[in-house]
Design an enzyme around this catalytic site. Structure first.
Site, PDB file in Angstrom:
ATOM      1  CD  GLU A 290      -3.112  -0.889   2.172  1.00 25.38           C
ATOM      2  OE1 GLU A 290      -2.969  -0.054   3.079  1.00 25.38           O
ATOM      3  OE2 GLU A 290      -4.118  -1.621   2.068  1.00 25.38           O
ATOM      4  CD  GLU A 382      -4.628  -5.511   3.114  1.00 24.07           C
ATOM      5  OE1 GLU A 382      -3.430  -5.782   2.918  1.00 24.07           O
ATOM      6  OE2 GLU A 382      -5.027  -4.610   3.886  1.00 24.07           O
TER       7      GLU A 382
HETATM    8  C1  IDC Z   1      -3.444  -4.035  10.205  1.00 16.64           C
HETATM    9  C2  IDC Z   1      -3.764  -5.226  11.079  1.00 16.64           C
HETATM   10  C3  IDC Z   1      -3.505  -4.876  12.512  1.00 16.64           C
HETATM   11  C4  IDC Z   1      -2.080  -4.372  12.643  1.00 16.64           C
HETATM   12  C5  IDC Z   1      -1.794  -3.256  11.677  1.00 16.64           C
HETATM   13  C6  IDC Z   1      -0.337  -2.910  11.750  1.00 16.64           C
HETATM   14  O1  IDC Z   1      -5.097  -5.627  10.871  1.00 16.64           O
HETATM   15  O2  IDC Z   1      -3.687  -6.000  13.348  1.00 16.64           O
HETATM   16  O3  IDC Z   1      -1.888  -3.897  13.959  1.00 16.64           O
HETATM   17  O4  IDC Z   1      -2.111  -3.653  10.367  1.00 16.64           O
HETATM   18  O5  IDC Z   1       0.093  -2.092  10.748  1.00 16.64           O
HETATM   19  C7  IDC Z   1      -4.268  -2.186   5.546  1.00 16.64           C
HETATM   20  C8  IDC Z   1      -2.945  -2.816   5.621  1.00 16.64           C
HETATM   21  C9  IDC Z   1      -2.898  -3.863   6.706  1.00 16.64           C
HETATM   22  C10 IDC Z   1      -3.716  -3.447   7.898  1.00 16.64           C
HETATM   23  C11 IDC Z   1      -5.169  -3.333   7.490  1.00 16.64           C
HETATM   24  C12 IDC Z   1      -6.122  -2.983   8.635  1.00 16.64           C
HETATM   25  O6  IDC Z   1      -2.525  -3.380   4.379  1.00 16.64           O
HETATM   26  O7  IDC Z   1      -1.551  -4.074   7.051  1.00 16.64           O
HETATM   27  O8  IDC Z   1      -3.595  -4.461   8.877  1.00 16.64           O
HETATM   28  N1  IDC Z   1      -5.276  -2.367   6.417  1.00 16.64           N
HETATM   29  O9  IDC Z   1      -5.794  -1.743   9.185  1.00 16.64           O
HETATM   30  N2  IDC Z   1      -4.664  -1.312   4.646  1.00 16.64           N
HETATM   31  C13 IDC Z   1      -5.904  -0.901   4.958  1.00 16.64           C
HETATM   32  C14 IDC Z   1      -6.322  -1.565   6.092  1.00 16.64           C
END
Ligand code: IDC
Length: 461
Positions: A290, A382
């Site tokens: 991302e 994702e």
């Molecule tokens: C989130 C995980 C969370 C963690 C966090 C850390 O769900 O447990 O603490 O990352 O960075 C994304 C990202 C993905 C995120 C997810 C939800 O690719 O890494 O995971 N998210 O926030 N993009 C949009 C949402």
């Protein structure tokens, strides 16, 4: 059909005929035949077959096409493309430059706009050396698939090596397909969720097509132990392969958002994993999860440095490029997919990532995906059923609207996450991982139950 004789004693032809057309040429000629292999309202897919009909090996080739104003080439495969004004130059992809006597190779491209080539040249000489620009060929799609479909029951056995075809993802038989599956959570946190029993459940109970292997780079990920995380990724790709699943290797950049921060790590990592999996037909490379706070130009520059590293080892694998604004096609940073269409990554056989979180991203994002899907190959590598935090409310209505749209557009997807994280996006209830049971709905959250029901439905292969 016309023929053009070159100074080097090589002639090139453009044929106004279908893919199956055989072009009669003198024994000492090299030929290139252009066909349209598919078309839609605002674009088409072209193919050029370069054939060496001479009695000696040639070591390279260069085909140039001129397109009318309003038509551009978005993407190509099995060739390296570059543009200067309205002239598009195609050179060998790296492995298909040498053609033995009698051998041929093909490359393909996607045009945005309906204008057919107005002229062609090869190795700098006009294709219509005798009488000016060639007439653009107009052809019809082939009626038979280019190869025999693989047989078997797993997703990989049924589909084989994938490639980007137009704005779709096609199987080895040239059929557009949609892959549906799950993403791991961060391997540094949830390694105990990926074991024989859980991966069996993904393949057999969920009937998934795909495992996205999400390797964070920061936050305790790859940068802390490159060899260890590379081995963990390689192992999960092997586990997916044994079960006939496709595997997306996700270089999970997130913070910092500029993937160029990790450029050297990306080159090292992708050189290793692409060498290891080069002979497999089920591996897809996602080079930056991302990107955020970085321009499209910065992402494109990163992609154009990482993709050749992969191609050097694994020339036919599909590569997915993250988009601006947390892979929102730019929308979350006030841009649109037009910045990509206007300035696409200069590489073949690639797709662009789009991510959404259903409780946060709704109609304006859906509209942009629908618009972009007409000209860009997209993969939802994702998404969550919840808010962008990974937690909060599960929005099943918005999720259903999203997945119906993706089904209709045949856009593949992977859901965040196949884990028991204590957050509503996780498919398993907390405490499931490390235990013996992953199949069935007893271990699933609201989100997991819904995703399993969607993914289990029959594939369109
Ligand atoms: C989130 C995980 C969370 C963690 C966090 C850390 O769900 O447990 O603490 O990352 O960075 C994304 C990202 C993905 C995120 C997810 C939800 O690719 O890494 O995971 N998210 O926030 N993009 C949009 C949402």
């Amino acid at each position: 059909m016309r023929r053009w004789r070159l100074a080097a004693g090589v002639a090139v032809a453009i044929a106004a005929a279908s893919v199956a057309t055989v072009i009669a040429q003198p024994a000492n000629a090299e030929t290139a035949a252009f066909t349209v292999t598919g078309s839609w309202s605002n674009g088409y897919q072209g193919q050029v077959e370069v054939r060496n009909n001479t009695s000696s090996t040639i070591n390279t080739w260069r085909v140039q096409l001129t397109l009318p104003a309003g038509t551009t080439i978005v993407n190509s495969w099995s060739a390296t493309q570059s543009a200067s004004g309205s002239t598009w130059t195609f050179t060998p992809a790296g492995w298909n430059g040498t053609l033995a006597a009698g051998a041929s190779t093909s490359f393909g491209f996607i045009a945005s706009g309906t204008g057919r080539p107005t002229s062609c040249s090869v190795n700098g000489a006009s294709c219509d050396g005798s009488s000016g620009p060639t007439t653009p060929p107009v052809t019809t799609p082939p009626t038979t698939p280019p190869t025999t479909p693989p047989t078997g029951t797993t997703p990989v056995a049924q589909n084989g090596q994938l490639r980007v075809c137009g704005v779709k993802l096609c199987n080895a038989a040239g059929k557009a397909i949609q892959l549906r599956g799950m993403s791991t959570h961060g391997l540094q946190w949830f390694a105990d969720c990926y074991n024989d029993a859980s991966l069996d459940a993904l393949a057999d109970d969920w009937k998934a097509d795909l495992l996205r292997v999400s390797m964070y780079v920061q936050e305790g990920g790859y940068e802390t132990n490159p060899a260890g995380f590379t081995a963990q990724v390689n192992n999960l790709v092997e586990e997916a392969t044994q079960r006939g699943l496709y595997s997306i290797i996700d270089f999970h950049t997130l913070t910092p958002g500029d993937p160029n921060y990790n450029l050297a790590r990306a080159k090292t990592f992708f050189a290793e994993v692409s060498a290891r999996h080069a002979s497999k037909n089920n591996v897809i490379y996602e080079i930056a999860n991302e990107p955020n706070g970085v321009s499209w130009a910065g992402i494109k520059s990163y992609a154009e440095q990482v993709i050749p590293v992969i191609r050097a080892n694994d020339p036919d694998a599909v590569v997915i490029v993250g988009s601006r604004g947390w892979s929102s096609l730019g929308v979350s940073e006030g841009a649109t997919s037009s910045e990509i269409t206007a300035n696409p990554v200069n590489a073949s056989n690639i797709m662009y990532a789009f991510h959404f979180y259903a409780a946060s991203h709704k109609d304006n994002y859906r509209a942009e995906v629908q618009r972009a899907a007409a000209s860009l190959p997209l993969f939802v590598t994702e998404f969550g059923t919840v808010t962008y935090t990974g937690g909060g409310q599960v929005d099943l209505a918005s999720t259903a609207t999203w997945l119906d749209l993706l089904d209709r557009l045949q856009i593949g997807y992977a859901n965040w996450t196949y884990s028991d994280a204590d957050e509503s996006s996780a498919a398993f209830r907390p405490g499931t991982c490390g235990g013996p049971t992953y199949a069935g709905t007893g271990v699933l959250t609201e989100s997991g139950t819904y995703l399993r029901s969607r993914i289990r439905t029959a594939d369109n292969f």
